[in-house]
Design a protein around this motif. Structure first.
Motif, short mmCIF file in Angstrom:
data_model
loop_
_atom_site.label_atom_id
_atom_site.label_comp_id
_atom_site.label_asym_id
_atom_site.label_seq_id
_atom_site.Cartn_x
_atom_site.Cartn_y
_atom_site.Cartn_z
N ASN A 70 0.80 -1.23 0.00
CA ASN A 70 0.00 0.00 0.00
C ASN A 70 0.83 1.28 0.00
O ASN A 70 0.41 2.29 0.54
CB ASN A 70 -0.96 0.02 1.21
N LYS B 136 -2.12 8.24 5.46
CA LYS B 136 -2.82 7.41 4.48
C LYS B 136 -2.57 5.94 4.74
O LYS B 136 -3.47 5.10 4.62
CB LYS B 136 -2.38 7.75 3.06
N ASP B 137 -1.32 5.63 5.07
CA ASP B 137 -0.95 4.25 5.39
C ASP B 137 0.29 4.25 6.27
O ASP B 137 1.28 4.93 5.97
CB ASP B 137 -0.67 3.45 4.11
N LYS C 136 -8.93 -1.63 7.44
CA LYS C 136 -8.83 -1.98 6.02
C LYS C 136 -9.51 -3.31 5.72
O LYS C 136 -10.19 -3.45 4.70
CB LYS C 136 -7.34 -2.05 5.62
N GLY D 252 -13.01 -2.76 5.20
CA GLY D 252 -13.37 -1.77 4.21
C GLY D 252 -13.72 -0.42 4.78
O GLY D 252 -14.51 0.33 4.19
N TRP E 138 -11.23 1.90 6.03
CA TRP E 138 -10.15 2.88 6.04
C TRP E 138 -10.22 3.76 4.80
O TRP E 138 -9.97 3.31 3.68
CB TRP E 138 -8.79 2.17 6.11
N ASP E 139 -10.60 5.00 4.97
CA ASP E 139 -10.73 5.94 3.87
C ASP E 139 -10.50 7.35 4.38
O ASP E 139 -10.19 7.56 5.56
CB ASP E 139 -12.12 5.82 3.21
N GLU E 140 -10.62 8.34 3.50
CA GLU E 140 -10.37 9.73 3.87
C GLU E 140 -11.31 10.20 4.98
O GLU E 140 -10.94 10.97 5.85
CB GLU E 140 -10.51 10.63 2.64
N VAL E 141 -12.55 9.72 4.92
CA VAL E 141 -13.51 10.12 5.94
C VAL E 141 -13.07 9.62 7.32
O VAL E 141 -13.13 10.35 8.32
CB VAL E 141 -14.93 9.60 5.61
#
Length: 964
Positions: free
Chosen positions: A164, A201-202, A801, A804, A806-809
């Motif tokens: 990633n 981000k990661d 993750k 599902g 893990w995102d910007e929000v």
């Protein structure tokens, strides 16, 4: 078409700093000109709305305001000037149009940018290709073309085997910040800055950043050593060995390394260096080593990570028969992060002044010569990076008779002011502020004034703002608190034997002295209600962070060395409990097992743990013989008793790996079983060392010699204290009978073997949570000399993750909620429990886990207590529970008031700064003393309303770096 009537910079009231520059796509640099932003936006409006847009007041006003806003954005980012890429400016224009609802114009602007990008690519002048006008300035001032191939090699090496992460993104973004004539270091900084902005981000980007930092380290060290100008990660497979050889030679030449290092088989040791282990560092870990630990000459660090670990390993192997074999064994343990030595050992092993010990405990006698001799000893020990714990109980109280002058004493406090100022003056060899903790027993007549030492109000001549303080609390006082009885304060000049008594003997003699006050035999005393004094102790702990609360009787009744003396205090971080006297300064050598490294396939790897512990105990025992002792009392004590303190760190990471929440019965069980295994292997390792090297001098008569192990000594505490005042689980799983027989037969090499230190710094090096602490925050900002960067809980990210989530929000929510997952609705309950942060774990879980560990430990543990929604009742219950559960000591109180509104993730404290300067004091977990709270307010909970959470940086208390 009408001529554009765009505003110029003057009409926009924007004056860009002269040092603010724009990097063009061809690498050229130009002065920042805000009018060009206005021109670009005006053209976009004309393209959509036609020529009328050129004279439209709406367009002109918008363009003026938007241009001003964009210019101010870059001014805020770089108030002292800097460089900004043209693409960044265009991104801001695009964003301004979108925010204003000018969708058609924004779309036209995007299409315009894309068309010009295609045209540049067709013309062959795309930035991704080498450009003849983009040069790099070398260290000697010469210029050469930018080697894009090398940049790609560095970045792709840094991203190798990491999921990633996107090396192309790092290269592309970094190139935007390069300009013609940029320095070699500037190229490296651009790459690191780009990578570390992606950490949120990661988490794997922290490893990428660390690997890019290595390029700087290698260039600095290799060029200084004359091995190479620079090297890639792959090239270090061949270059580490010659660098190691050159390092040893230069270090001895500079009189920084012990000449005996040259007597080792350097060929064999050079072959053992594993360059791939450089890739295990997080950015914070590697930056910490660079800023604090690497040996340097004229501010040039010429020590590389694996060389440092080998230097430490060699320094600890000097007296071994098979020096090279043991050095490689020790190196393997350190470089794998399975175990890490304490800061003084990492600093000084293998050097000319090998002060490797962490902690020194002293007792101050009741005479002027002895008092100032003790302060002198403090200065000498502090000079060589030792953390100090002083027992001040013997010194007579305020108002006591002085026979020699026929006067009255000023008590303990004025001398503590001198100790405070000495600690500041002798700042641990210029590396950081000296650190000392003063201990006083609760029956001392000066105890009430002692409690006020850290307040910001009152007579400053009777205040000590820079030192630490701790209460040394007898069991009898806690019983009086529980039973709501009176407590009598004495001067030690009238009852000197209380200092050396504990348990039932203390209670008997104390009550005899109390009777003397009623009969008139003792005139100097004070009677108080025990609960009132207890409340003031808790009130001051909350208000100023001091004095810490530690317990005299369990420290002594469970000490293996009862026959050889008395434990009169703990140390600076409250984990060491060793005998002290006027003739003996107790010394302890520390190191910590990384529990997270010993979890394999969902369980604790007993075999690996046993091997690690065995080697670690040997390393710690070697410290005693190699160590430099600044004062003779310390050397005499250490050679006589040979105590060491093996601890643990990464406890929270181990729980994550096992899928266990900190606030759970599973965590309590793991605390119990993991510490039992460490204790089991550590005691056996010390006994086997005794068979090999001989018993420690004072072994005969110790609890060890009687077959009484730490788990057995709980019964002695239970009998002396009374059944109704203690509740401790005594379950076990190992064959302790075998260990008892072995210890009685073979003896012990070390009088004390285990102690859990804070480990804030060395855990950063290893990239794990410190000591036995719960995670403070799951996402937060740290700062060091290179700026600010993000630390994120990798375990949490991976779990999110998998589901599902893990995102910007999610990232923005975590920022908003200070790294807490609890308020985020879409996070499942099981993950909320698993990733509860320190203030979201009820303190009862911390105390219970500590109690389960304490039964296995022959010394103590640095136990921070986190309390949210703090009130007098909650503090009272927590600290009573700590005593009731058999704990020996507690450390910092981290308190968060119920109405606290500060966002600690965005605080920019200096305590986390990775620097060589003195570490600032931890901020008290309390309101400022200029806003005093009465005891009644405190007990009713009102005092908590103004408190705040300490920032993430404040939790890493570097004031006691010796233990860390």
């Amino acid at each position: 078409m009408e001529q554009l009537q765009t505003p110029d910079a003057a009409s926009l009231s924007i004056t860009a700093p002269q040092t603010l520059r724009v990097i063009k796509r061809n690498g050229d640099v130009a002065v920042f000109d805000v009018s060009k932003i206005a021109v670009a936006m005006s053209k976009a409006f004309i393209a959509v709305e036609g020529d009328n847009a050129a004279t439209s007041s709406r367009v002109r006003d918008f363009v003026a305001e938007a241009s001003r806003t964009i210019a101010e954005t870059f001014q805020r980012r770089m108030p002292d000037g800097g460089t900004v890429h043209i693409e960044d400016i265009q991104d801001q224009v695009e964003l301004a149009l979108m925010r204003a609802g000018e969708q058609k114009v924004a779309r036209a602007y995007v299409l315009y940018r894309e068309a010009h990008a295609r045209a540049r690519a067709a013309a062959g002048d795309d930035i991704e290709k080498p450009h003849p006008t983009l040069n790099v300035t070398a260290l000697d001032g010469s210029r050469r073309p930018l080697d894009l191939g090398r940049i790609e090699t560095l970045v792709f090496d840094a991203c190798a085997e990491l999921a990633n992460v996107d090396p192309n993104r790092i290269v592309e973004e970094a190139l935007k910040n390069l300009y013609d004539g940029v320095t070699v270091d500037g190229v490296s900084q651009a790459l690191m800055m780009t990578a570390r902005t992606l950490v949120e981000k990661d988490p794997n980007y922290t490893y990428v950043t660390a690997r890019l930092l290595q390029d700087n380290l290698r260039r600095e060290a290799l060029s200084f050593l004359g091995v190479a100008e620079e090297a890639t990660f792959g090239e270090m497979a061949e270059l580490y060995k010659p660098a190691f050889h050159a390092y040893v030679a230069r270090g001895i030449e500079f009189e920084q390394l012990d000449p005996r290092l040259a007597e080792f088989d350097l060929e064999r040791l050079g072959d053992a260096l594993d360059h791939t282990r450089d890739n295990a560092f997080t950015y914070l870990g590697l930056q910490t080593l660079y800023d604090r630990y690497f040996i340097h000459k004229d501010d040039v660090r010429y020590e590389l990570p694996q060389v440092m670990f080998m230097r430490v390993a060699m320094g600890l192997s000097l007296n071994e028969d098979d020096r090279e074999g043991r050095a490689i064994e020790f190196y393997e343990l350190l470089s794998s992060f399975d175990y890490m030595a304490s800061t003084p050992t990492l600093f000084n092993a293998g050097t000319l002044r090998s002060q490797l010990s962490s902690c020194y405990l002293t007792t101050v006698p009741d005479n002027l010569d002895g008092i100032y001799s003790a302060i002198r000893d403090n200065a000498l020990l502090s000079k060589w990076a030792g953390g100090l714990g002083n027992d001040w109980t013997p010194v007579r109280a305020l108002g006591s008779y002085i026979k020699g002058t026929n006067g009255k004493s000023q008590g303990v406090v004025p001398f503590l002011k001198v100790v405070n100022d000495t600690a500041v003056a002798v700042n641990q060899g210029g590396k950081r502020k000296g650190a000392v903790c003063a201990y006083l027993e609760t029956w001392h007549l000066d105890v009430e004034e002692f409690l006020d030492l850290r307040k910001n109000t009152g007579d400053d001549r009777r205040r000590a703002h820079d030192m630490n303080t701790a209460n040394w609390v007898p069991d009898l006082f806690m019983k009086r608190v529980f039973d709501d009885k009176e407590w009598t304060l004495f001067s030690p000049s009238n009852c000197p034997d209380l200092h050396d008594l504990y348990g039932a003997a203390f209670e008997k003699r104390y009550e005899e002295y109390e009777a003397m006050t009623y009969s008139g035999q003792l005139k100097l005393y004070k009677r108080v209600r025990a609960k009132d004094l207890w409340r003031k102790m808790l009130s001051m702990l909350f208000e100023t962070g001091h004095p810490w609360i530690t317990f005299k009787d369990p420290c002594n009744l469970r000490s293996p060395q009862q026959h050889a003396g008395v434990v009169h205090s703990s140390n600076l971080c409250t984990e060491i409990t060793l005998n002290t006297s006027v003739d003996e300064i107790a010394v302890c050598n520390l190191g910590s097992i990384n529990l997270a490294q010993h979890v394999t396939d969902g369980q604790l790897d007993n075999e690996k743990l046993g091997k690690t512990v065995r080697t670690a105990v040997r390393m710690l025992d070697n410290v005693i013989d190699i160590n430099y002792y600044a004062v003779p009392q310390a050397r005499n004590s250490n050679f006589k008793h040979r105590p060491v303190g093996l601890g643990i760190m990464g406890f929270q990471d181990a729980l994550y790996a096992l899928g266990i929440a900190y606030a759970s019965d599973g965590a309590i069980e793991f605390a119990d079983r993991s510490m039992e295994l460490v204790s089991y292997h550590a005691i056996e390792a010390s006994s086997d060392l005794a068979a090999e090297r001989g018993r420690y001098e004072s072994f005969d008569g110790s609890l060890w010699s009687q077959g009484v192990l730490p788990i057995d000594s709980i019964e002695k505490l239970r009998v002396e204290r009374g059944e109704q005042y203690i509740e401790v689980d005594t379950s076990s799983t190992q064959d302790w009978g075998r260990i008892r027989n072995k210890v009685v037969k073979q003896g012990m090499r070390n009088s004390n073997v285990m102690a859990i230190a804070p480990t804030a710094t060395i855990s950063n090096i290893c990239g794990v949570t410190q000591s036995i602490e719960p995670t403070y925050q799951n996402l937060y900002v740290k700062s060091n000399l290179s700026g600010e960067f993000t630390v994120v809980n990798a375990f949490m990210v991976n779990d999110l993750k998998e589901r599902g989530l893990w995102d910007e929000v999610m990232i923005n929510d975590l920022k908003y909620y200070d790294g807490s997952v609890q308020p985020i609705d879409r996070v499942p309950d099981d993950l909320k429990a698993k990733y509860a942060s320190a203030f979201e774990v009820e303190p009862k879980w911390l105390v219970e886990a500590a109690s389960r560990r304490q039964k296995w430990i022959d010394q103590a543990q640095s136990l921070n207590l986190y309390i949210k929604g703090v009130s007098g009742k909650k503090l009272d219950v927590t600290y009573r529970m700590a005593w009731f559960r058999g704990l020996k000591t507690t450390y910092y109180l981290r308190a968060l008031g119920a109405t606290s509104v500060e966002k600690s993730t965005v605080e920019r404290g200096t305590l986390n700064a990775v620097s060589n300067g003195g570490a600032p004091k931890p901020t008290p977990a309390a309101p400022a003393a200029s806003e005093p709270r009465g005891i009644e307010d405190f007990l009713s909970g009102k005092a908590g309303s103004g408190s705040r959470a300490p920032s993430a940086s404040e939790i890493d208390d570097l004031g006691c770096e010796a233990c860390q």
